[in-house]
Design a protein around this motif. Structure first.
Motif, mmCIF file in Angstrom:
data_model
loop_
_atom_site.group_PDB
_atom_site.id
_atom_site.type_symbol
_atom_site.label_atom_id
_atom_site.label_comp_id
_atom_site.label_asym_id
_atom_site.label_seq_id
_atom_site.Cartn_x
_atom_site.Cartn_y
_atom_site.Cartn_z
ATOM 1 N N GLY A 207 -52.338 -11.688 -37.646
ATOM 2 C CA GLY A 207 -51.785 -12.406 -37.619
ATOM 3 C C GLY A 207 -51.318 -12.213 -39.358
ATOM 4 O O GLY A 207 -52.329 -11.111 -39.880
ATOM 5 N N ASN A 270 -49.049 -8.464 -36.703
ATOM 6 C CA ASN A 270 -48.061 -8.501 -35.837
ATOM 7 C C ASN A 270 -47.912 -9.907 -36.374
ATOM 8 O O ASN A 270 -48.205 -10.858 -36.660
ATOM 9 N N GLU A 272 -45.471 -11.578 -34.710
ATOM 10 C CA GLU A 272 -45.168 -12.663 -32.905
ATOM 11 C C GLU A 272 -47.124 -13.448 -33.547
ATOM 12 O O GLU A 272 -47.171 -14.318 -32.520
ATOM 13 N N PHE A 273 -47.853 -12.864 -34.021
ATOM 14 C CA PHE A 273 -49.299 -13.363 -33.353
ATOM 15 C C PHE A 273 -48.911 -14.892 -34.882
ATOM 16 O O PHE A 273 -50.420 -15.261 -35.348
ATOM 17 N N ARG A 275 -48.722 -18.585 -36.194
ATOM 18 C CA ARG A 275 -47.999 -19.762 -35.759
ATOM 19 C C ARG A 275 -46.955 -20.536 -36.668
ATOM 20 O O ARG A 275 -47.255 -20.040 -38.000
#
Length: 324
Positions: A207, A270, A272-273, A275
């Motif tokens: 991330g 990415n 999606e990583f 938070r």
């Protein structure tokens, strides 16, 4: 003989603490949720430890166990320790990492004789602080379900301390070791660096690489737990190295340790990583622990990353040897 009860005994910190206490000759009891690989490995290493199956959410069962054992030291290291998981399961996080601590403290307060309790708090209770480094006076302002649960437990520890229970807390900053599961970004990085160096993996997805953390060596932090629990006066202690590094720094150190020359080209970001409500920068001031407990970290940042990478390389090589 000192009788000790550890929740989360099969986890990273709990297993290192168990190692220390067994070496001291203590009678060690630990709470486990079930006989997973970590629990079996701990039992094989220390067959003299008594492992008790139970659930932190079972307040009555927990109280009965504490009353039956009547330990002189209790270390509460259990709970949901992943911030990412706490966003997926906020209610469970509140129950296990927050409310269950009250049940444990209440059970300890009802024991006859002196009992000392250590509560593993977290730098996440500070949320995303405006100033660095943070110390024990930094405002508590968590910004994740995990941080909120830890803050609740931290406050409850202070309340029970005010009522006469010996409760020490360690406001623990990030601390790592080869016993960290790959679900955590640090172990994910070192395991990937090892696999990439041996041609078993091409790239590493992460991330936000700019996030800064104060990373220390887990056995050092376990040493701080013991010192805080056995100090003359109970209190709150920030446990940190005082130095922060970015995730990118961790990646670079891991690739160096693994001998990967083109490490930067192997990393992919990415989204999606990343938070929610990510904390951008954390760095702790362990001045009180140094002054009152005589504590200091013994392994620096590059040293802990190298140890983790070497461990992961050994695991792969041993696995290849067994397969051959």
């Amino acid at each position: 003989m000192t009788r000790v009860f550890i929740t989360g005994i099969s986890g990273q910190d709990g297993s290192y603490l168990a190692d220390r206490l067994v070496a001291e000759g203590a009678e060690v009891h630990g709470l486990i949720r079930g006989w997973d690989d970590d629990a079996r490995a701990l039992h094989e290493r220390h067959p003299g430890i008594d492992l008790h199956e139970g659930d932190l959410s079972d307040a009555t069962g927990l109280a009965d166990l504490v009353r039956g054992l009547a330990p002189s030291e209790i270390y509460n290291l259990a709970g949901i320790s992943s911030v990412a998981q706490s966003w997926r399961e906020p209610v469970l996080t509140g129950q296990i990492t927050g409310v269950a601590v009250t049940a444990l403290l209440d059970a300890a307060s009802r024991l006859p004789g002196e009992v000392r309790v250590f509560q593993a708090s977290s730098s996440e209770i500070f949320g995303d602080p405006e100033h660095a480094p943070q110390d024990e006076s930094t405002p508590i302002a968590p910004n994740s379900p995990y941080g909120v649960a830890k803050a609740y437990a931290h406050r409850m520890a202070a309340l029970f301390r005010a009522r006469g229970l010996f409760v020490a807390t360690g406001i623990l900053y990030n601390h790592e070791s080869p016993r960290r599961p790959e679900a955590f970004v640090t172990r994910k990085i070192t395991a990937a660096a090892a696999r990439i160096s041996l041609g078993l993996q091409e790239t590493l997805e992460l991330g936000d690489l700019t996030v800064e953390r104060d990373w220390g060596w887990a056995p050092d932090y376990v040493d701080a737990m013991l010192r805080a629990t056995r100090h003359d006066v109970p209190g709150d202690f920030v446990i940190a190295t005082g130095k922060s590094h970015t995730v990118a720094d961790f990646v670079a150190a891991a690739f160096r340790a693994a001998g990967v020359a083109d490490g930067a080209d192997r990393v992919r970001v990415n989204p999606e990583f990343i938070r929610p409500a990510e904390i951008s920068r954390m760095r702790g001031d362990a001045g009180r622990a140094r002054a009152e407990l005589g504590w200091a970290p013994s392994v620096d940042f590059d040293g802990l990353v190298s140890r983790m990478v070497e461990h992961d390389l050994s695991l792969i090589r041993e696995g290849a040897g067994s397969a051959g």
